[in-house]
Motif scaffolding. Structure first.
Motif, PDB file in Angstrom:
ATOM      1  N   ASP A  54      84.481  59.873 -25.561  1.00  0.00           N
ATOM      2  CA  ASP A  54      84.287  59.398 -26.936  1.00  0.00           C
ATOM      3  C   ASP A  54      85.622  59.180 -27.646  1.00  0.00           C
ATOM      4  N   GLY A  55      86.590  60.065 -27.413  1.00  0.00           N
ATOM      5  CA  GLY A  55      87.909  59.885 -28.030  1.00  0.00           C
ATOM      6  C   GLY A  55      88.625  58.654 -27.502  1.00  0.00           C
ATOM      7  N   TYR A  56      88.548  58.455 -26.193  1.00  0.00           N
ATOM      8  CA  TYR A  56      89.181  57.289 -25.576  1.00  0.00           C
ATOM      9  C   TYR A  56      88.589  55.989 -26.132  1.00  0.00           C
ATOM     10  N   LEU A  57      87.255  55.921 -26.173  1.00  0.00           N
ATOM     11  CA  LEU A  57      86.611  54.702 -26.669  1.00  0.00           C
ATOM     12  C   LEU A  57      86.890  54.484 -28.157  1.00  0.00           C
ATOM     13  N   ALA A  58      86.898  55.555 -28.924  1.00  0.00           N
ATOM     14  CA  ALA A  58      87.167  55.415 -30.359  1.00  0.00           C
ATOM     15  C   ALA A  58      88.547  54.803 -30.587  1.00  0.00           C
ATOM     16  N   ARG A  59      89.525  55.263 -29.819  1.00  0.00           N
ATOM     17  CA  ARG A  59      90.883  54.713 -29.965  1.00  0.00           C
ATOM     18  C   ARG A  59      90.954  53.294 -29.405  1.00  0.00           C
ATOM     19  N   LYS A  60      90.374  53.075 -28.238  1.00  0.00           N
ATOM     20  CA  LYS A  60      90.451  51.757 -27.587  1.00  0.00           C
ATOM     21  C   LYS A  60      89.763  50.680 -28.416  1.00  0.00           C
ATOM     22  N   TRP A  61      88.600  51.001 -28.960  1.00  0.00           N
ATOM     23  CA  TRP A  61      87.834  50.025 -29.727  1.00  0.00           C
ATOM     24  C   TRP A  61      88.124  50.100 -31.227  1.00  0.00           C
ATOM     25  N   ASN A  62      89.099  50.897 -31.603  1.00  0.00           N
ATOM     26  CA  ASN A  62      89.449  51.068 -33.010  1.00  0.00           C
ATOM     27  C   ASN A  62      88.223  51.485 -33.838  1.00  0.00           C
ATOM     28  N   GLN A  63      87.494  52.467 -33.312  1.00  0.00           N
ATOM     29  CA  GLN A  63      86.299  52.964 -33.989  1.00  0.00           C
ATOM     30  C   GLN A  63      86.446  54.435 -34.389  1.00  0.00           C
TER      31      GLN A  63
END
Length: 189
Positions: A54-63
């Protein structure tokens, strides 16, 4: 990626899923059925890994969002705390090993309260790299404790990992407390 609500963005949904899995995992372990315990182990590993995802995706997708920043550590603490209680209940955590287990619970609750207190003063205690390693070591210790009954003679390793997690947990708690002391004592500028 298209703009989404912070409640329904994928990283936060993953965090909600991690929280929702906790009572299922706990119930499976508490039933003392070996098959359900192994299913709990798989679910726990997925839940533990979802913390990174979840942390990786939040940073990658700017979410990244305030909701996610609040929920993610709560999900981690619930996952660790509930598992410690269940593993103590089913005696997977021995009497002596309750010391690091209780130290982990104490630190997690204390630092959460400290963060809440400091949040009212607009002071933010950022998560250190060592604290991220602490969470990882806690999760590994709990995974090893879940699988320990299947591995004859493995108890010493699970004990050592739990004690290492407990020591690292206390160490990071002391670091956070020292960093916040000027704000608690009223000496901060």
């Amino acid at each position: 990626m298209a703009q989404t609500s912070q409640i329904t963005n994928i990283p936060n949904l993953i965090t909600f899923g991690r929280i929702a899995a906790i009572p299922v995992i706990a119930w499976f372990v508490a039933t003392e059925n070996w098959t359900l315990r192994m299913i709990a182990l798989v679910l726990f590993i997925i839940a533990a890994a979802s913390d990174w995802v979840d942390g990786y995706l939040a940073r990658k997708w700017n979410q990244t969002s305030p909701l996610g920043r609040m929920l993610d550590p709560i999900a981690d603490k619930l996952l660790v705390g509930v598992m410690i209680v269940i593993l103590a209940y089913d005696r997977s955590i021995s009497d002596l090993d309750l010391l690091p287990a209780c130290a982990i619970l104490f630190r997690e609750i204390f630092i959460s309260g400290l963060r809440e207190f400091l949040g009212n003063t607009k002071i933010v205690l950022h998560v250190s790299k060592l604290a991220k390693w602490k969470t990882t070591l806690q999760l590994v210790a709990l995974i090893v404790l879940l699988i320990e009954p299947a591995l004859v003679g493995f108890g010493i390793y699970s004990d050592l990992i739990l004690w290492a997690a407990g020591i690292l947990t206390v160490w990071t708690g002391i670091e956070y407390f020292r960093a916040s002391w000027p704000h608690l004592a009223g000496d901060a500028k």
